[in-house]
Motif scaffolding. Structure first.
Motif, PDB file in Angstrom:
ATOM      1  N   SER A  16       0.836  -1.196   0.000  1.00  0.00           N
ATOM      2  CA  SER A  16       0.000   0.000   0.000  1.00  0.00           C
ATOM      3  C   SER A  16       0.878   1.257   0.000  1.00  0.00           C
ATOM      4  CB  SER A  16      -0.899  -0.006   1.228  1.00  0.00           C
ATOM      5  OG  SER A  16      -1.656   1.169   1.270  1.00  0.00           O
ATOM      6  N   GLU A  74      -5.538   1.945   2.696  1.00  0.00           N
ATOM      7  CA  GLU A  74      -6.607   2.860   2.291  1.00  0.00           C
ATOM      8  C   GLU A  74      -7.936   2.130   2.138  1.00  0.00           C
ATOM      9  OE1 GLU A  74      -7.236   6.480  -0.892  1.00  0.00           O
ATOM     10  OE2 GLU A  74      -5.460   5.234  -1.011  1.00  0.00           O
ATOM     11  N   GLU A  75      -7.915   0.935   1.550  1.00  0.00           N
ATOM     12  CA  GLU A  75      -9.152   0.178   1.356  1.00  0.00           C
ATOM     13  C   GLU A  75      -9.765  -0.221   2.694  1.00  0.00           C
ATOM     14  OE1 GLU A  75      -6.159  -1.471  -0.038  1.00  0.00           O
ATOM     15  OE2 GLU A  75      -6.265   0.056  -1.602  1.00  0.00           O
ATOM     16  N   LYS A  78     -11.337   2.921   4.367  1.00  0.00           N
ATOM     17  CA  LYS A  78     -12.602   3.322   3.755  1.00  0.00           C
ATOM     18  C   LYS A  78     -13.709   2.336   4.073  1.00  0.00           C
ATOM     19  CE  LYS A  78     -10.701   6.103   0.057  1.00  0.00           C
ATOM     20  NZ  LYS A  78     -10.524   6.264  -1.389  1.00  0.00           N
TER      21      LYS A  78
END
Length: 108
Positions: A16, A74-75, A78
């Motif tokens: 990431s 990030e995934e 979120k």
């Protein structure tokens, strides 16, 4: 939180580009080195999240204070925020209709 930890274990952090770092344990009672590391990461209060680039120096800092923080991609971040938003979303009001009772006759 167990399902979240299981999801976190499946996603590799190394691939990431950005890391979302959240302080989940309190600073008082920790070592001075850990406090200074958290200060360098700009984590001063519990449940605050900062975004940092994924590089070896940041990962070394995270390794020092790994028991105080949660690191997400990030995934993952979120998905967690979306789940919290869905949980807090307004729901339609619960309508309960009670059956009416027949009037009692007054013959006694």
């Amino acid at each position: 939180m167990d399902a979240f930890k299981a999801f976190k274990a499946c996603v590799p952090i190394a691939c990431s580009p950005k890391l979302y770092i959240t302080l989940v344990r309190g600073i008082p009672g920790t070592r001075r080195l850990h406090r200074r590391t958290l200060e360098a990461l700009c984590l001063r209060k519990c449940n605050r999240t900062v975004v940092r680039q994924n590089n070896p120096s940041i990962r070394g800092m995270l390794q020092q204070v790994k028991r105080l923080i949660v690191v997400e991609t990030e995934e993952m971040y979120k998905a967690r925020k979306q789940k919290e938003a869905n949980h807090k979303a307004l729901r339609p009001p619960l309508v309960i209709s009670h059956p009416t009772r027949p009037a009692a006759s007054e013959s006694a």
